[in-house]
Design a protein around this motif. Structure first.
Motif, PDB file in Angstrom:
ATOM      1  N   ASN A 169     105.593  46.004 -73.078  1.00  0.00           N
ATOM      2  CA  ASN A 169     105.354  46.870 -74.226  1.00  0.00           C
ATOM      3  C   ASN A 169     106.539  47.774 -74.528  1.00  0.00           C
ATOM      4  O   ASN A 169     106.789  48.107 -75.680  1.00  0.00           O
ATOM      5  N   THR A 170     107.223  48.185 -73.483  1.00  0.00           N
ATOM      6  CA  THR A 170     108.285  49.152 -73.720  1.00  0.00           C
ATOM      7  C   THR A 170     109.647  48.510 -73.893  1.00  0.00           C
ATOM      8  O   THR A 170     110.498  49.065 -74.567  1.00  0.00           O
ATOM      9  N   HIS A 171     109.855  47.384 -73.287  1.00  0.00           N
ATOM     10  CA  HIS A 171     111.182  46.781 -73.345  1.00  0.00           C
ATOM     11  C   HIS A 171     111.207  45.480 -74.140  1.00  0.00           C
ATOM     12  O   HIS A 171     111.887  45.365 -75.138  1.00  0.00           O
TER      13      HIS A 171
ATOM     14  N   ASN B 119     103.499  47.100 -68.969  1.00  0.00           N
ATOM     15  CA  ASN B 119     104.294  48.215 -69.456  1.00  0.00           C
ATOM     16  C   ASN B 119     105.701  47.778 -69.830  1.00  0.00           C
ATOM     17  O   ASN B 119     106.245  48.211 -70.841  1.00  0.00           O
TER      18      ASN B 119
END
Length: 315
Positions: free
Chosen positions: A109-111, A106
DNA sequence: AAGGTGTACAACCGCCTGGAA
DNA sequence: ATTCCAGGCGGTTGTACACCT
């Protein structure tokens, strides 16, 4: 043949876990230990898929998980390991025992993906350094794959060392790789899995964390201390050592420290040291520094932290 | 203040693998 | 040698929250 679903679709609850369910699950695992997930729903009465139980445990309830912001070192480590290993999140997470593969994934993918994209102007929508050479082609022989894996391991070691070294004065960097890494290797390490980093067992189990969790939930007998979970808590993380957080749908329950001895009965040996970057890292150290002679293709002098991801693709 | 959009993360899904029968 | 099962993994989705207009 079509694989039957791991559990009955009928009557299986989905969606966010409630504190009560968590408590039941933790209580069960306290008594029986993790594993035999198939039996968990029936034995606990949880209307959950066995997979869901396992995931809830491994990704959230398992002791030793650190939640919250990733440190810069962790971030670097993830970036470099991703460049080296590709999207093998479980492998990457094994170097960050306090993080789950889901967390790492996560976070990537997000940062990080976005960050790298911004940094590189990569417009392919992925941004991830692709590991073209790191997935074994189907036609690869086992020997080739093992060699590649070993190279992965060696490079990962180096990346890990690079990422960790600035954090604390570990050891003077041995000048073993000064361009002259002999492929000569000890027989024990060639084509063998790397020694597990500290606490890289199936899960990082510390009695203290579990005690805190259980204590904060008012123990195993179903009596929950004080307020409902979901009470917004402070900003502390488990890493502070003073509290643990368990959040439910946005709320956060701050779990008080426990007095406690070992909570898990099956915990017969001292728990592996939690992977804390501020700690001596002795196991990792020894792994990194004692067995650093097997770089078949050392990344030349440039620090991995400074190198572009493509620099890794020397294989 | 309200609605729209973006972000973060928990959870689910389907496939793969290793081991036991 | 084959089949079956449990567990593991990575990709993807759903949803709550934060931020912006």
């Amino acid at each position: 043949m079509a694989r039957p679903p791991c559990c009955d679709k009928e009557g299986v609850k989905k969606g966010p876990w409630t504190p009560e369910e968590d408590l039941v699950l933790v209580s069960y695992i306290q008594d029986h230990g993790p594993g035999n997930w198939r039996a968990v729903p029936t034995r606990t009465g949880l209307m959950r898929c066995s997979k869901s139980c396992r995931l809830r445990w491994t990704n959230y309830l398992r002791p030793g998980i650190r939640r919250g912001n990733f440190t810069e070192q962790e971030e670097k480590l993830i970036v470099h390991l991703q460049a080296l290993l590709g999207n093998r999140w479980a492998a990457i997470a094994s170097y960050l025992p306090e993080r789950t593969d889901n967390d790492v994934k996560n976070y990537w993918n997000t940062h990080l993906k976005r960050k790298l994209q911004a940094g590189s102007g990569d417009g392919d929508g992925d941004g991830a350094a692709k590991p073209p050479a790191h997935r074994p082609p189907p036609s690869n022989s086992k020997g080739q794959w093992e060699r590649r894996l070993q190279t992965d391991i060696n490079l990962a070691r180096r990346a890990l060392r690079e990422a960790l070294t600035p954090l604390g004065d570990l050891k003077p960097q041995p000048q073993r790789d000064g361009g002259g890494d002999s492929p000569a290797s000890t027989s024990s390490s060639q084509c063998s899995p790397p020694p597990a980093p500290a606490a890289a067992g199936p899960y990082v189990l510390t009695a203290d964390t579990v005690s805190r969790m259980l204590d904060g939930w008012a123990g195993l007998n179903g009596k929950r201390r004080g307020g409902a979970p979901g009470t917004p808590g402070g900003a502390e993380t488990a890493s502070t050592g003073s509290s643990s957080e368990v959040s439910y749908g946005g709320g956060t329950a701050v779990v008080a420290p426990a007095a406690g001895g070992p909570v898990f009965e099956y915990e017969t040996k001292p728990p592996a040291a939690p992977f804390q970057l501020m700690m001596p890292l002795s196991a990792i150290e020894s792994w990194l520094f004692d067995d650093d002679t097997h770089f078949h293709r050392p990344v030349q002098s440039a620090s991995l932290l400074d190198a572009a991801p493509m620099d890794y693709y020397l294989l």
